[in-house]
Design an enzyme around this catalytic site. Structure first.
Site, short mmCIF file in Angstrom:
data_model
loop_
_atom_site.label_atom_id
_atom_site.label_comp_id
_atom_site.label_asym_id
_atom_site.label_seq_id
_atom_site.Cartn_x
_atom_site.Cartn_y
_atom_site.Cartn_z
N ASP A 181 72.33 49.07 77.45
CA ASP A 181 72.54 48.57 76.10
C ASP A 181 73.47 47.36 76.19
O ASP A 181 74.63 47.48 76.59
CB ASP A 181 73.18 49.64 75.21
N GLU A 265 66.52 47.05 76.11
CA GLU A 265 66.04 46.81 74.76
C GLU A 265 65.17 45.55 74.71
O GLU A 265 65.48 44.56 75.37
CB GLU A 265 67.21 46.62 73.80
N ASP A 345 78.09 52.35 72.43
CA ASP A 345 77.15 51.71 73.34
C ASP A 345 76.62 52.67 74.38
O ASP A 345 75.47 52.57 74.81
CB ASP A 345 77.82 50.51 74.01
#
Length: 373
Positions: A181, A265, A345
């Site tokens: 992340d 992501e 996170d």
């Protein structure tokens, strides 16, 4: 492979002349296509402009400063610029019509066939019309060389990029996967709980950059002093870019060496920078550059790179799946359903990793004690 060139004064002058010949062909090709459409509503194809090179060379002897295939590649660049223009028009984006290049605004030339006009031998790059240019060859060529592009940087340095076709060299299987992340407080948080510090290269050199920019704006237009100060500003930007690129290379290599599967992501950074409060920090972090390095290094090493939908990864609980909205200021995830408390996170990285495992059917869609909202 990218190599730094060390041309002599005579060779540097020849390189400049080659770039000027390429710039003339670029502008002339653009003029032909633009004029044909405005006057006759006629589109000129790439092959039609390519056939114009021989008569241009016969009429303008200064074009002999560049290799013939280099000039043909220039017409291909114009064709690619028009294709990109029409694609943006069709997509409804800002079109951006191809523009003419002013003096000093054309910085690269490409030899489309390695071995025909360019060849690297024993640390010397032999270029047609230029000569044998010394290089800083930090590593040998790998695979089959295909093309060679010579580029002049904004600080006046010369580089040669040789594109090679190489076979993948798989690393030994480790049997571990990781979710990443990316963020601004820390550059990236792994699903293992580790955090990569955010170096903030632009913020670090921001004072030096402002100082050089103030000195540049204080000088008169068109003076030699302004030219020198412009190079100083470019050097600061270059230093920041080099540090950022080095960081992305090193960190992506460490991750590829440690894990078999890397899940990240699928971010739309172009839309994220519309937030003017965070735009500078997001661009300084250069997530896209890091992810691009991670993707190609993973492919070369036989690792699996996966990009997943980032929706709700920060809001869902990685233990029970309960969805709880958070503001950007909330840095700790506390689930009211199962009581899990951990860094925001880290929770998102665990969700990113689980999304990949869910797609493979290795874990249930809901992790479990709480229903998905």
């Amino acid at each position: 492979m990218k190599y730094r060139l060390r041309p002599t004064h005579t060779q540097e002058k020849a390189l400049e002349q080659s770039l000027e010949a390429c710039r003339w062909v670029y502008n002339r090709t653009l003029e032909v296509r633009k004029q044909a459409w405005e006057e006759e509503q006629r589109s000129v194809s790439y092959f039609a402009t390519k056939r114009l090179s021989p008569p241009w060379k016969a009429a303008h002897p200064f074009l002999d400063a560049a290799h013939s295939q280099v000039l043909q590649n220039v017409t291909e660049r114009v064709d690619l610029a028009f294709k990109a223009f029409f694609r943006r028009c069709k997509a409804g984006a800002e079109p951006g019509y191809p523009r003419f290049r002013g003096r000093g605004r054309y910085d690269s030339m490409t030899f489309p066939q390695y071995g025909n006009g360019c060849q690297l031998v024993d640390g010397v790059l032999k270029l047609s019309k230029i000569g044998a240019v010394r290089t800083v060859q930090h590593r040998p060529l790998e695979g089959t060389p295909k093309t060679c592009t010579v580029r002049r940087s904004s600080t006046g340095k010369w580089y040669a990029t040789i594109v090679c076709e190489v076979d993948a060299q798989p690393l030994p299987t480790i049997g571990d996967s990781v979710g990443l992340d990316v963020g601004l407080t820390s550059f990236a948080t792994l699903s293992t709980g580790e955090q990569m510090p955010c170096p903030k290269f632009l913020r670090t050199d921001e004072k030096a950059l402002k100082r050089t920019q103030r000195k540049l704006s204080a000088t008169a237009q068109g003076t030699p002093e302004r030219t020198q100060r412009r190079k100083v500003v470019a050097r600061v930007h270059e230093r920041i870019a080099h540090r950022r690129s080095n960081f992305a290379h090193q960190e992506s290599r460490r991750l590829v060496n440690r894990f078999d599967v890397l899940v990240v992501e699928d971010l739309s950074v172009n839309q994220m920078v519309h937030n003017h409060c965070l735009a500078k920090s997001i661009q300084d972090a250069a997530w896209s550059q890091f992810i691009a390095h991670l993707a190609y290094k993973a492919a070369y090493a036989g690792r699996q790179y996966v990009a997943v939908n980032p929706a709700y990864t920060s809001q869902d609980c990685s233990q029970c799946g309960h969805r709880q909205k958070k503001t950007l200021a909330e840095r700790i995830h506390h689930c009211v359903c199962c009581g899990l408390t951990l860094d925001r996170d880290h929770n998102a990285a665990l969700n990113i990793k689980r999304l990949r495992l869910q797609s493979l059917g290795l874990v249930p869609r809901s992790p479990s004690t709480c229903a998905w909202e």
